[in-house]
Each structure stands twice: as C-alpha cells, then as structure tokens.
Design a protein around this motif. Structure first.
Motif, PDB file in Angstrom:
ATOM      1  N   VAL A   1     -11.666  -1.648   3.650  1.00 54.16           N
ATOM      2  CA  VAL A   1     -11.651  -2.931   3.021  1.00 54.16           C
ATOM      3  C   VAL A   1     -12.862  -3.195   2.503  1.00 54.16           C
ATOM      4  O   VAL A   1     -13.886  -3.375   3.280  1.00 54.16           O
ATOM      5  CB  VAL A   1     -10.832  -3.778   3.972  1.00 54.16           C
ATOM      6  CG1 VAL A   1     -10.964  -5.187   3.463  1.00 54.16           C
ATOM      7  CG2 VAL A   1      -9.904  -3.570   4.514  1.00 54.16           C
ATOM      8  N   ASP A   2     -12.771  -3.505   1.291  1.00 55.00           N
ATOM      9  CA  ASP A   2     -14.227  -4.066   0.647  1.00 55.00           C
ATOM     10  C   ASP A   2     -14.428  -5.386   1.296  1.00 55.00           C
ATOM     11  O   ASP A   2     -13.629  -6.490   1.183  1.00 55.00           O
ATOM     12  CB  ASP A   2     -14.032  -4.136  -0.865  1.00 55.00           C
ATOM     13  CG  ASP A   2     -15.491  -4.354  -1.700  1.00 55.00           C
ATOM     14  OD1 ASP A   2     -16.118  -5.287  -1.164  1.00 55.00           O
ATOM     15  OD2 ASP A   2     -15.849  -3.629  -2.499  1.00 55.00           O
TER      16      ASP A   2
ATOM     17  N   TYR B   1      -8.103   2.763   6.657  1.00 56.25           N
ATOM     18  CA  TYR B   1      -8.189   2.127   5.631  1.00 56.25           C
ATOM     19  C   TYR B   1      -9.696   1.461   5.354  1.00 56.25           C
ATOM     20  O   TYR B   1     -10.290   1.067   6.362  1.00 56.25           O
ATOM     21  CB  TYR B   1      -7.118   1.023   5.399  1.00 56.25           C
ATOM     22  CG  TYR B   1      -5.621   1.360   5.541  1.00 56.25           C
ATOM     23  CD1 TYR B   1      -5.155   1.481   4.377  1.00 56.25           C
ATOM     24  CD2 TYR B   1      -4.986   1.742   6.791  1.00 56.25           C
ATOM     25  CE1 TYR B   1      -3.650   2.210   4.475  1.00 56.25           C
ATOM     26  CE2 TYR B   1      -4.154   2.145   6.996  1.00 56.25           C
ATOM     27  CZ  TYR B   1      -3.114   2.675   5.992  1.00 56.25           C
ATOM     28  OH  TYR B   1      -1.690   2.983   5.812  1.00 56.25           O
TER      29      TYR B   1
ATOM     30  N   VAL C   1      -5.011  -7.602   4.266  1.00 58.58           N
ATOM     31  CA  VAL C   1      -4.753  -6.385   4.380  1.00 58.58           C
ATOM     32  C   VAL C   1      -3.930  -5.937   5.691  1.00 58.58           C
ATOM     33  O   VAL C   1      -2.862  -5.133   5.323  1.00 58.58           O
ATOM     34  CB  VAL C   1      -5.860  -5.290   4.530  1.00 58.58           C
ATOM     35  CG1 VAL C   1      -5.458  -3.753   4.558  1.00 58.58           C
ATOM     36  CG2 VAL C   1      -6.418  -5.527   3.289  1.00 58.58           C
TER      37      VAL C   1
ATOM     38  N   ARG D   1      -9.761 -11.147   3.887  1.00 61.85           N
ATOM     39  CA  ARG D   1      -9.588 -10.142   3.383  1.00 61.85           C
ATOM     40  C   ARG D   1      -8.875  -9.025   4.237  1.00 61.85           C
ATOM     41  O   ARG D   1      -7.912  -8.263   3.971  1.00 61.85           O
ATOM     42  CB  ARG D   1     -10.864  -9.302   2.672  1.00 61.85           C
ATOM     43  CG  ARG D   1     -11.219  -9.978   1.285  1.00 61.85           C
ATOM     44  CD  ARG D   1     -12.661  -9.468   1.056  1.00 61.85           C
ATOM     45  NE  ARG D   1     -13.256 -10.011  -0.260  1.00 61.85           N
ATOM     46  CZ  ARG D   1     -13.415  -9.295  -1.239  1.00 61.85           C
ATOM     47  NH1 ARG D   1     -13.175  -8.111  -1.283  1.00 61.85           N
ATOM     48  NH2 ARG D   1     -13.835  -9.895  -2.388  1.00 61.85           N
TER      49      ARG D   1
ATOM     50  N   HIS E   1     -13.623  -1.118   8.114  1.00 61.00           N
ATOM     51  CA  HIS E   1     -12.474   0.046   8.224  1.00 61.00           C
ATOM     52  C   HIS E   1     -11.574  -0.233   9.359  1.00 61.00           C
ATOM     53  O   HIS E   1     -11.903  -0.964  10.416  1.00 61.00           O
ATOM     54  CB  HIS E   1     -13.305   1.583   8.681  1.00 61.00           C
ATOM     55  CG  HIS E   1     -14.055   2.108   7.643  1.00 61.00           C
ATOM     56  ND1 HIS E   1     -15.470   1.988   7.530  1.00 61.00           N
ATOM     57  CD2 HIS E   1     -13.570   2.815   6.482  1.00 61.00           C
ATOM     58  CE1 HIS E   1     -15.890   2.740   6.391  1.00 61.00           C
ATOM     59  NE2 HIS E   1     -14.894   3.070   5.986  1.00 61.00           N
TER      60      HIS E   1
ATOM     61  N   SER F   1     -17.975   3.926   2.826  1.00 62.12           N
ATOM     62  CA  SER F   1     -16.692   4.468   3.371  1.00 62.12           C
ATOM     63  C   SER F   1     -16.803   5.996   3.439  1.00 62.12           C
ATOM     64  O   SER F   1     -17.949   6.613   3.746  1.00 62.12           O
ATOM     65  CB  SER F   1     -15.714   4.119   2.303  1.00 62.12           C
ATOM     66  OG  SER F   1     -14.377   4.178   3.075  1.00 62.12           O
TER      67      SER F   1
ATOM     68  N   ASP G   1      -8.871  -4.118  -3.367  1.00 63.05           N
ATOM     69  CA  ASP G   1     -10.065  -3.670  -2.648  1.00 63.05           C
ATOM     70  C   ASP G   1      -9.828  -2.939  -1.366  1.00 63.05           C
ATOM     71  O   ASP G   1     -10.759  -2.975  -0.589  1.00 63.05           O
ATOM     72  CB  ASP G   1     -10.930  -4.948  -2.228  1.00 63.05           C
ATOM     73  CG  ASP G   1     -11.181  -6.014  -3.698  1.00 63.05           C
ATOM     74  OD1 ASP G   1     -11.844  -5.309  -4.555  1.00 63.05           O
ATOM     75  OD2 ASP G   1     -11.163  -7.049  -3.493  1.00 63.05           O
ATOM     76  N   VAL G   2      -8.801  -2.020  -1.434  1.00 61.60           N
ATOM     77  CA  VAL G   2      -8.554  -1.388  -0.191  1.00 61.60           C
ATOM     78  C   VAL G   2      -8.355   0.044  -0.643  1.00 61.60           C
ATOM     79  O   VAL G   2      -7.872   0.515  -1.667  1.00 61.60           O
ATOM     80  CB  VAL G   2      -7.054  -2.049   0.173  1.00 61.60           C
ATOM     81  CG1 VAL G   2      -6.960  -1.146   1.338  1.00 61.60           C
ATOM     82  CG2 VAL G   2      -7.272  -3.293   0.546  1.00 61.60           C
TER      83      VAL G   2
ATOM     84  N   ILE H   1       0.999  -1.205   0.137  1.00 64.92           N
ATOM     85  CA  ILE H   1      -0.068   0.076  -0.025  1.00 64.92           C
ATOM     86  C   ILE H   1       0.854   1.393   0.022  1.00 64.92           C
ATOM     87  O   ILE H   1       1.944   1.434   0.913  1.00 64.92           O
ATOM     88  CB  ILE H   1      -0.988  -0.167   1.342  1.00 64.92           C
ATOM     89  CG1 ILE H   1      -1.938  -1.172   1.106  1.00 64.92           C
ATOM     90  CG2 ILE H   1      -1.599   1.207   1.256  1.00 64.92           C
ATOM     91  CD1 ILE H   1      -2.823  -1.603   2.260  1.00 64.92           C
TER      92      ILE H   1
ATOM     93  N   LYS I   1      -6.227   3.526  -4.128  1.00 68.91           N
ATOM     94  CA  LYS I   1      -6.892   2.316  -4.384  1.00 68.91           C
ATOM     95  C   LYS I   1      -5.874   1.187  -4.618  1.00 68.91           C
ATOM     96  O   LYS I   1      -5.135   1.202  -5.327  1.00 68.91           O
ATOM     97  CB  LYS I   1      -7.850   2.372  -5.230  1.00 68.91           C
ATOM     98  CG  LYS I   1      -9.007   3.281  -4.869  1.00 68.91           C
ATOM     99  CD  LYS I   1     -10.286   2.816  -6.100  1.00 68.91           C
ATOM    100  CE  LYS I   1     -11.364   3.721  -5.477  1.00 68.91           C
ATOM    101  NZ  LYS I   1     -12.788   3.518  -6.362  1.00 68.91           N
TER     102      LYS I   1
END
Length: 333
Positions: free
Chosen positions: A26-27, A24, A64, A60, A39, A242, A15-16, A4, A12
C-alpha cells in the motif's frame, strides 16, 4: 477502490500492488508516489501490517483491508521494522483502529511507542518543528501491555503462518526484519537499503544503502546484509519501495556501495557545514556513476534529483558516524 483482482500474480489497483503469497503493498502517501510502502500480509482471513507510514496513511490501510474483506478485529499484528517515523508514525493510530492487534517492535524502540516524546524531539532536530508536524502529525502512544518486544529469534504466527524476527542493526540499532517462511521472503524496512521503481530497467531493480541519522554503523550493516541473505529469500520487501528479486546481486551492490559511502565520508575535509557539503557532493557523484554503471531508467541528473532528500539525510548520517568514529578512535588512543 475497485475490487483487487487476485487472479494475477501482480496487479496494480490505484495505490495498491497485489504481490504473490497474500502480500500487498500500500502506498503510504508519504512525500510522493512510490516513496514508502506499507505491507499487508493476509493469510487465512487474518492480517498483519508491516510498517505503518504516518498518521495520514491510516485511511489508506483501512480502505485496502476493507477491499480485501478483512475486518479491523482480524488484524493480529502491527509490525515495525524500526521506529523512524516514515515507518512508525501511524502505529499508535492504527493500534486504536485494530482492537485485537499487538504491536511488534524492537526492544530498543518499545519505550518510544509507549511515550513518543523523545522520538518526536529527534524528528524535530532533523526536520524542524513545523515541517515535522506537517509530515507526521501528532504521535499517538501505544499501551505497553499491547506491545510485544521483537527479540532476535522470536517467532509469531499469523493464521498458522510463521513470521521470524531477525535483529539487523546498521541502519539503526533498533532495526528488525521479518522472515516469512511461507513466502520465502524478508520484510527488510531500511536494513537492505532503498530501491526505487523509477530506476528499474525492464523489471530489473537496483539498490542503494541508507545511512540516515543517527545510528549508521557500516560494520553492522554489512553483517546484517549477510545475515538476511543467509535466509535464502526469493524476494525482499523494502519499505522504499516494495518487492525486489535477485537478492544475491543486490546484496553484492549493497556491500560495494556501503564501502563507497564510507570512503566518501572519510575523504571529506573540514568541519560542520563545509564537511557536510563535501559529503553531499560526493554522494551525488556516486549516484551519477551508479546510474551510468547500471543504466538506470532515469539517467544521471534525474536520478540525483529524485534522491535529493535521501542524499541530504544520508550525508547527515555519515557526518554523525564520522563524529562518533573520531570519539571512539580518540578514546582508544
């Protein structure tokens, strides 16, 4: 997952989304892209997770955190804005992955984390058992000694960063939001409505209330919106979806649309399915009118299509509210 890039204010990566101030998004992978955000707050090598998505979201979140260099034992808090399963379904599984974390949840939601049986029954009533299991999987209970009741006014710390709890009913009686002083931001769950990025115009966000079953209370929702705005946030982090700015503009739209949704429900005639169909049709028309008023990027019919599930659940919630209102009015007569 690529590293990141923290040198840009918002970047982006798959998916972040990396927001300012160590936040951050996260989808969660729930439903479709950019439907539900988890979040992460990262501060001085420690982390908190705000809302968890479902069991399927857990890999996920772990990926991250690993990309950010945060080991599982450096996660101090898992925070639930409320216990609807698109927000809390993965809480038990994540707590198993984070040995030092404590779970922060509204006192009314605590028992549902310790024993998810009644929560699961309510979810099956909305979706049916097969669809509920497809969406959420098996709910994992959390040991009560690892849970901290999120009472109004409570402050918890993340590496010295103060996170304040506000009790904000209206969408649900067990709903909190978190005021992050460092970021001058609020994590609002569903208490400040939904704002899908598909509708944005040149970065300008839009808002709609969410009245999903079974505890919608318009008076409480109005009061909660005012209370959140009273924190003077610079940004709001909604689960759907978000970060949004311009809180004053969006709060005005929230108040107007809460009243509009209530008017749609009160105007409906008949009972049962017939009333539900009328409420749903009314909400669809509200979306069309709002798309035209605001100039949404998707336009009228595409916006209705995008929100079809939300509108169905909102119509259910408004019907339940109408029934409870009639009971209260009859008791007072």
């Amino acid at each position: 997952m690529r590293k990141i890039n923290r040198t840009r204010e918002e970047t982006k990566v798959q998916d972040v989304i990396a927001h300012p101030d160590g936040i951050y998004a996260v989808d969660s992978g729930y439903g479709r892209p950019q439907l539900a955000a988890i979040h992460l707050i990262v501060h001085r090598g420690r982390a908190a997770v705000v809302d968890t998505g479902t069991n399927a979201s857990v890999p996920r979140v772990l990926a991250v955190l690993a990309a950010l260099g945060i080991a599982p034992d450096k996660v101090d808090w898992v925070i639930l804005t409320h216990v609807h399963l698109d927000h809390a379904g993965g809480a038990g599984s994540l707590m198993c992955a984070f040995p030092a974390a404590r779970l922060l949840v509204h006192p009314r939601g605590l028992r549902h984390m310790v024993d998810p049986a009644r929560l699961w029954e309510g979810t099956m009533a909305v979706y049916g058992p097969e669809r509920a299991f497809q969406l959420y999987g098996r709910l994992v209970p959390v040991a009560e000694e690892r849970i901290v009741p999120a009472t109004d006014g409570l402050t918890v710390e993340l590496g010295g960063r103060a996170l304040h709890v506000l009790d904000v009913p209206g969408h649900a009686r067990h709903h909190i939001c978190v005021h992050d002083e460092f970021a001058q931001a609020l994590f609002t769950g569903d208490a400040f409505g939904i704002s899908y990025r598909d509708l944005d115009v040149d970065g300008r966000a839009f808002i709609l209330p969410t009245t999903t079953p079974t505890q919608f209370d318009p008076g409480a929702m109005h009061a909660s919106v005012d209370r959140m705005l009273g924190c003077e946030p610079q940004a709001l982090y909604l689960t759907h979806y978000s970060r949004v700015g311009e809180p004053a503009r969006l709060s005005a739209d929230m108040h107007r649309l809460i009243d509009t949704f209530v008017a749609v429900a009160r105007a409906a005639r008949g009972e049962g399915v017939a009333r539900h169909v009328e409420i749903l049709a009314g909400l669809e028309q509200v979306v069309r009118e709002e798309a035209a008023r605001q100039g949404w990027a998707l336009g009228e019919e595409a916006s209705v299509d995008l929100m079809q599930l939300d509108l169905e659940l909102n119509a259910q919630g408004l019907g339940i509210w109408l029934d409870s209102l009639r009971v209260r009015e009859a008791a007072a007569a």
